[in-house]
Each structure stands twice: as C-alpha cells, then as structure tokens.
Design an enzyme around this catalytic site. Structure first.
Site, PDB file in Angstrom:
ATOM      1  N   GLY A 144      -6.207  -1.520   8.706  1.00  5.72           N
ATOM      2  CA  GLY A 144      -4.900  -1.247   9.286  1.00  5.72           C
ATOM      3  C   GLY A 144      -4.224  -2.505   9.826  1.00  5.72           C
ATOM      4  N   ARG A 145      -2.976  -2.332  10.243  1.00 10.65           N
ATOM      5  CA  ARG A 145      -2.198  -3.432  10.802  1.00 10.65           C
ATOM      6  C   ARG A 145      -1.631  -2.999  12.147  1.00 10.65           C
ATOM      7  NH1 ARG A 145      -0.829  -7.413   7.138  1.00 10.65           N
ATOM      8  NH2 ARG A 145       1.031  -7.928   8.342  1.00 10.65           N
ATOM      9  N   HIS A 163      12.967  11.328 -24.583  1.00 11.56           N
ATOM     10  CA  HIS A 163      11.649  11.382 -25.209  1.00 11.56           C
ATOM     11  C   HIS A 163      11.480  10.153 -26.086  1.00 11.56           C
ATOM     12  CE1 HIS A 163       8.089  13.041 -27.080  1.00 11.56           C
ATOM     13  NE2 HIS A 163       8.606  12.722 -28.260  1.00 11.56           N
TER      14      HIS A 163
HETATM   15  P1  NAI Z   1      -4.715   1.862   6.170  1.00 17.78           P
HETATM   16  O1  NAI Z   1      -4.387   2.410   7.482  1.00 17.78           O
HETATM   17  O2  NAI Z   1      -3.976   2.279   4.947  1.00 17.78           O
HETATM   18  O3  NAI Z   1      -6.279   2.153   5.861  1.00 17.78           O
HETATM   19  C1  NAI Z   1      -7.316   1.740   6.738  1.00 17.78           C
HETATM   20  C2  NAI Z   1      -8.596   2.468   6.384  1.00 17.78           C
HETATM   21  O4  NAI Z   1      -9.662   1.879   7.139  1.00 17.78           O
HETATM   22  C3  NAI Z   1      -8.558   3.937   6.751  1.00 17.78           C
HETATM   23  O5  NAI Z   1      -8.925   4.687   5.618  1.00 17.78           O
HETATM   24  C4  NAI Z   1      -9.560   4.035   7.902  1.00 17.78           C
HETATM   25  O6  NAI Z   1     -10.202   5.288   7.950  1.00 17.78           O
HETATM   26  C5  NAI Z   1     -10.543   2.913   7.575  1.00 17.78           C
HETATM   27  N1  NAI Z   1     -11.334   2.426   8.717  1.00 17.78           N
HETATM   28  C6  NAI Z   1     -10.883   2.165   9.966  1.00 17.78           C
HETATM   29  N2  NAI Z   1     -11.909   1.751  10.759  1.00 17.78           N
HETATM   30  C7  NAI Z   1     -13.026   1.730   9.989  1.00 17.78           C
HETATM   31  C8  NAI Z   1     -14.406   1.390  10.230  1.00 17.78           C
HETATM   32  N3  NAI Z   1     -14.854   0.984  11.411  1.00 17.78           N
HETATM   33  N4  NAI Z   1     -15.293   1.485   9.221  1.00 17.78           N
HETATM   34  C9  NAI Z   1     -14.873   1.907   7.985  1.00 17.78           C
HETATM   35  N5  NAI Z   1     -13.590   2.229   7.709  1.00 17.78           N
HETATM   36  C10 NAI Z   1     -12.676   2.150   8.696  1.00 17.78           C
HETATM   37  O7  NAI Z   1      -4.671   0.285   6.369  1.00 17.78           O
HETATM   38  P2  NAI Z   1      -4.538  -0.951   5.354  1.00 17.78           P
HETATM   39  O8  NAI Z   1      -4.994  -0.578   3.979  1.00 17.78           O
HETATM   40  O9  NAI Z   1      -5.197  -2.075   6.047  1.00 17.78           O
HETATM   41  O10 NAI Z   1      -2.974  -1.201   5.283  1.00 17.78           O
HETATM   42  C11 NAI Z   1      -2.251  -1.575   6.451  1.00 17.78           C
HETATM   43  C12 NAI Z   1      -0.807  -1.181   6.368  1.00 17.78           C
HETATM   44  O11 NAI Z   1      -0.135  -1.907   5.367  1.00 17.78           O
HETATM   45  C13 NAI Z   1      -0.639   0.294   6.055  1.00 17.78           C
HETATM   46  O12 NAI Z   1       0.298   0.829   6.940  1.00 17.78           O
HETATM   47  C14 NAI Z   1      -0.139   0.301   4.640  1.00 17.78           C
HETATM   48  O13 NAI Z   1       0.745   1.394   4.425  1.00 17.78           O
HETATM   49  C15 NAI Z   1       0.582  -1.031   4.533  1.00 17.78           C
HETATM   50  N6  NAI Z   1       0.517  -1.496   3.150  1.00 17.78           N
HETATM   51  C16 NAI Z   1       1.237  -0.835   2.209  1.00 17.78           C
HETATM   52  C17 NAI Z   1       1.151  -1.210   0.889  1.00 17.78           C
HETATM   53  C18 NAI Z   1       1.902  -0.431  -0.119  1.00 17.78           C
HETATM   54  O14 NAI Z   1       2.813   0.303   0.255  1.00 17.78           O
HETATM   55  N7  NAI Z   1       1.585  -0.538  -1.409  1.00 17.78           N
HETATM   56  C19 NAI Z   1       0.310  -2.311   0.449  1.00 17.78           C
HETATM   57  C20 NAI Z   1      -0.422  -2.909   1.521  1.00 17.78           C
HETATM   58  C21 NAI Z   1      -0.300  -2.510   2.806  1.00 17.78           C
END
Ligand code: NAI
Length: 462
Positions: free
Chosen positions: A268-269, A441
């Site tokens: 997460g961020r 199509h």
């Molecule tokens: P995320 O919030 O999507 O996923 C974090 C994951 O880490 C969750 O599934 C959580 O359960 C897991 N987690 C947390 N603590 C943990 C632990 N101690 N042990 C194991 N697993 C654990 O966060 P992510 O992927 O870092 O992304 C951050 C932000 O950036 C999000 O808000 C995302 O939407 C955004 N982002 C969006 C993109 C897109 O729209 N394509 C691309 C990259 C980032």
C-alpha cells in the site's frame, strides 16, 4: 516574488492537470515541483515506467509462446536488461518533457523546488515566498512499508526500486497481492524470475469482484506466479545480496520463511504531506493521515484545496486528474464535479483486469436485486485469433430497471473496454442500451455487447 491566482503544489497527474485547467480558465497559475522532471510518481516511477516493462515483457512472452504457432519461426529473443531500462527511460523522458511543453503552451509557471505553506495565501519555495489567492495541494503519496522491514531500494525495494533493479533477480518475493505486487510480479515472472507473492488475505486484489479474484489468481498461477495466501509478513532479514522473508500463516500461527534475491514490498501507499507545514496551519486531517476536504476539495483553511492521493478515495492517477480539473473549475467559479461512483480501476497485467461500479459482493450486502450478464472471451473471434481468449466480461444490472450497476472484465484490452461501460453508466444506461448498440466485428468490444445481451434474452455466441 510573483503573485498568482493559483499555486499548485505537486506536478503529478493531479497537480499538473489542475494547473493546466486553471490556466485554461484564465487564472494566473504556477506549479511547484521539486523533482527534476514533471509528472510525479506516475510518470517518473509509477504508471508509465511500469507500463513500459509490462509491454516489453509481454512481447517476450508472445515471442516465446505464440510466435511459432503463427509461423513466425526463429530463435526467440533474449533479454538485454540494460536496453530495456534505456527504453523505459526514453518513455519517461518523452512523457515528462511533454508536460513541460504543455506548461509552456498554457503559460503555467513551473517553480522548481519543494513548496511549503507558511500562511494561507503564501507558498514558500527555497527562500522565496510567492503569493497565491488559492493553493491546491497535490502532493501525492509514498509507499508505506511494514514495521520490521527496512527498505534499502536494492534488496528490499518498493515499486520505485523494483522498476530499476540492476539485474533480473533469480528469486523475487513480493509482499502484497495488490495492484503493484501483481503488475511488477508478472513483469519479472515473464522475464524469468521465480516469483512468490505473499498475501495477508485469502484472496488477491482485495475489494475486487470475487469471481474475478479467483479467475485472475488461477490465470496468474498458470503464468508461473506462486502464491502464499493468508500469510502475515513479520520481518525481512537482508544482507547485501540476499533476503529472508519471515511470515506467519494465519490459519495456525505457524512461522515460516522464504529466501529471495530481491523482496518487493507492495503493501500500500500513504499520503505524502511532510514538510508542507499543514500542522502549523491547522489543516484538518483524517485519522489515516489524509487531508480532509469537503465536496469542493476545500480544506478547513480558506483558500487551500487538496486533491489526489493526499486526500481520501482510491489512489489512482485518473481520480487525481478528475479532482484536479474539478477543483480548478470550482476556483474559477464554475461547478466542478467528480462522479466517484464511476471511477474505473485497471490492473495492467496480461490479461488486463478492469472494473467500474459495484461488485456482486457489494450488491448482495445491500440486498439489491440484480442480474448478471457474462460472456467469455472464448466466444470472441478476435480474442481467439490473438491468443487472448482468457477471461470474461461480467455486467451487473438492476433486476427491475436493467440499469447498469457495475462491470468487471478480465481479458485483452480490458482497461480500454471498460470505458464504454463507464460512459453508459454516466448516462444512466440500461444493459439493453448497450446491447442495442451496434459493435464492429471482429473486435474485443463485442464481448462487452454480448455480456449486455446476456443480461437480457441471451448472448449470441455463448
Ligand atoms: P494495495 O493496497 O493494492 O495492496 C496491498 C496488499 O498487501 C493487500 O492485498 C494487503 O492485504 C497486503 N498486505 C498488507 N500487509 C501485509 C502483510 N503484512 N503481509 C502480507 N500481505 C500484506 O497496495 P499496492 O499494490 O502497494 O498499491 C498501492 C496503491 O497504488 C493502491 O492504492 C493502488 O490502487 C495504486 N496503484 C494503482 C495502479 C493501477 O491503477 N494500475 C498501479 C499501481 C499502484
């Protein structure tokens, strides 16, 4: 120093879009950005560079798996990591320079440096204090790590380090099966790394439609990603060349560990508001460290607005952009608006995953009567020709009115296909409206229409 109608703090997708819109609306505007280039996390170390690596590694996958089937013979390409990094750097350079050009074209001043707000109506950059009738904070977010894990951006990395590793790791451990973990995990899996994703929950991509979660995970497994689910990472021991990830399985509290050459922390961020001086100004924050705003992106301090990752809501570049435009319009005396019910989300893996609106789980929880129209890409001629028939389109519509309530797509170009459903939802369309719209199509878009038909009398090719 110069005096402005609006100073935007932060030159990411939220900030630069806000600045351009302010200037277009006739406001004298500056944007403060401390990086050497505009574009923020998204263009420099996020969306854009990751898409370059996703594209390159997908091409490799196509060459390795599908070329000979199409009669394209010969040795499959090998990876020149340095060149792939140079390609990525070129893509970043082109995009960030593009924003600089747009600033010049729209007469937005770029004030280089890190800004703070010594008082309402003032922005300090270095030793200079600039006057601004309005300030928009668009300072974005930074990766949030876990206690017990020290990020060195070499062995234990965030997405920033993962985009610029000195070499492709043999073993990559990814903590968190969210968007970042799966996008970057699939890049390295395609480039030959053994990738293991460790996720706290029992499902990947929390919050997404349950059926998509399951199918998506199955697909990623087929692509070679390993998953350790229901595992809480406790700590990471790192040396100069290797790391060990310690985790507890939630079902029985047992301790385990996993060796890796590189560990990507993608848990997460969090909003980035350090150094802005918000405390002293008395700007109200949420318990999660986000800047509190009202429906017009105003903070509790007159003349100070905030948008994007620094406030509540999904941390998505396009959400920030929309808020940037809307805040600019509010400042210019217009009626800026963001429809938070219709913000698409996309995961840029192959196949892509995209969603908008409500999930089945949410509709069930609300006790709402709904119907489901589903169509597999197996019935789509274009997808079959392109070796891209994994996945489906699922449309959820109100059982009585047929109004579209949500859509969930896994499949080729899902991130583009989702937008016709977004537009339909913005216009309050029914599934039948979509189904009655002629779709060319052979296109992937036909799968969307077929899913809409499936909400009514039935899909044709199912
Ligand atoms: P995320 O919030 O999507 O996923 C974090 C994951 O880490 C969750 O599934 C959580 O359960 C897991 N987690 C947390 N603590 C943990 C632990 N101690 N042990 C194991 N697993 C654990 O966060 P992510 O992927 O870092 O992304 C951050 C932000 O950036 C999000 O808000 C995302 O939407 C955004 N982002 C969006 C993109 C897109 O729209 N394509 C691309 C990259 C980032």
């Amino acid at each position: 120093m110069a005096s402005y109608d609006v100073i935007v703090i932060g030159g990411g997708p939220g900030g630069y879009v806000a600045a351009i819109r302010c200037a277009q609306l006739g406001l004298k505007t500056a944007c403060v950005e401390g990086r050497d280039t505009l574009g923020g996390t998204c263009l420099n170390v996020g969306c854009i560079p990751s898409k370059a690596l996703l594209h390159a590694s997908h091409q490799l996958h196509e060459a390795q798996h599908n070329f000979t089937k199409m009669g394209l013979m010969g040795k499959s390409p090998s990876v020149d990591w340095k060149q792939m990094q140079a390609y990525k750097a070129d893509v970043i350079d082109g995009n960030t320079k593009g924003i600089e050009f747009l600033f010049k074209k729209n007469k937005v001043d770029w004030i280089k440096g890190w800004g703070s707000i010594p008082a309402a109506g003032q922005v300090k950059v270095g030793d200079d204090i600039h006057d601004a009738k309005n300030i928009i904070i668009a300072s974005g977010s930074v990766p949030s790590s876990l206690p017990g894990i020290e990020i060195d951006e070499e062995i234990v990395v965030t997405s920033t380090g993962a985009l610029s590793l000195p070499k492709i790791p043999k073993k990559l451990a990814v903590i968190g099966a969210g968007v970042i973990g799966l996008e970057l995990g699939s890049v390295y899996a395609r480039l030959g790394s053994e990738v293991t994703v460790i996720e706290f929950l029992d499902v990947i991509t929390p919050g997404m439609d349950g059926e998509i979660q399951k199918t998506f995970q199955r697909t990623l497994k087929k692509q070679g990603l390993n998953f350790i689910m229901g595992a809480a990472v406790q700590s990471v021991d790192a040396s100069k060349t290797k790391a060990k990830v310690h985790y507890k399985l939630r079902k029985d509290d047992s301790d385990h560990s996993l060796d890796a050459d590189v560990v990507l922390v993608a848990t997460g961020r969090k909003p980035f508001t350090d150094g802005l001086g918000l405390d002293a100004l008395g700007v109200e924050m949420t318990p999660r460290g986000q800047i509190k705003t009202n429906a017009h992106w105003q903070t509790n301090v007159a003349g100070i607005y905030a948008i994007g990752d620094a406030i509540e809501g999904p941390m998505l570049a396009h959400k920030a952009e929309d808020e940037g435009m809307a805040a600019a319009e509010v400042i210019a005396g217009k009626h800026g608006h963001v429809n938070y019910a219709v913000i698409p989300g996309v995961i840029y893996t192959a196949p892509e995953v995209a969603n908008v609106g409500q999930t089945e789980e949410q509709l069930k929880a609300e006790g709402r009567a709904y119907k489901v129209g589903k169509f597999s890409f197996m019935g789509n001629g274009r997808a079959k020709a392109n070796f891209a028939a994994d996945g489906f389109v699922k449309i959820l519509a109100d059982a009585q009115t047929d109004r579209i309530l949500g859509a969930h797509i896994m499949g080729p170009a899902a991130g583009d296909l989702i937008h016709e459903i977004c537009v339909a939802m913005e216009f309050g369309a029914s599934a039948q409206d979509l189904a009655l719209t002629c779709h060319a199509h052979p296109t992937y878009s036909e799968a969307v229409r077929e899913a809409a038909l499936a909400c009514g009398d039935g899909a044709i090719h199912a």
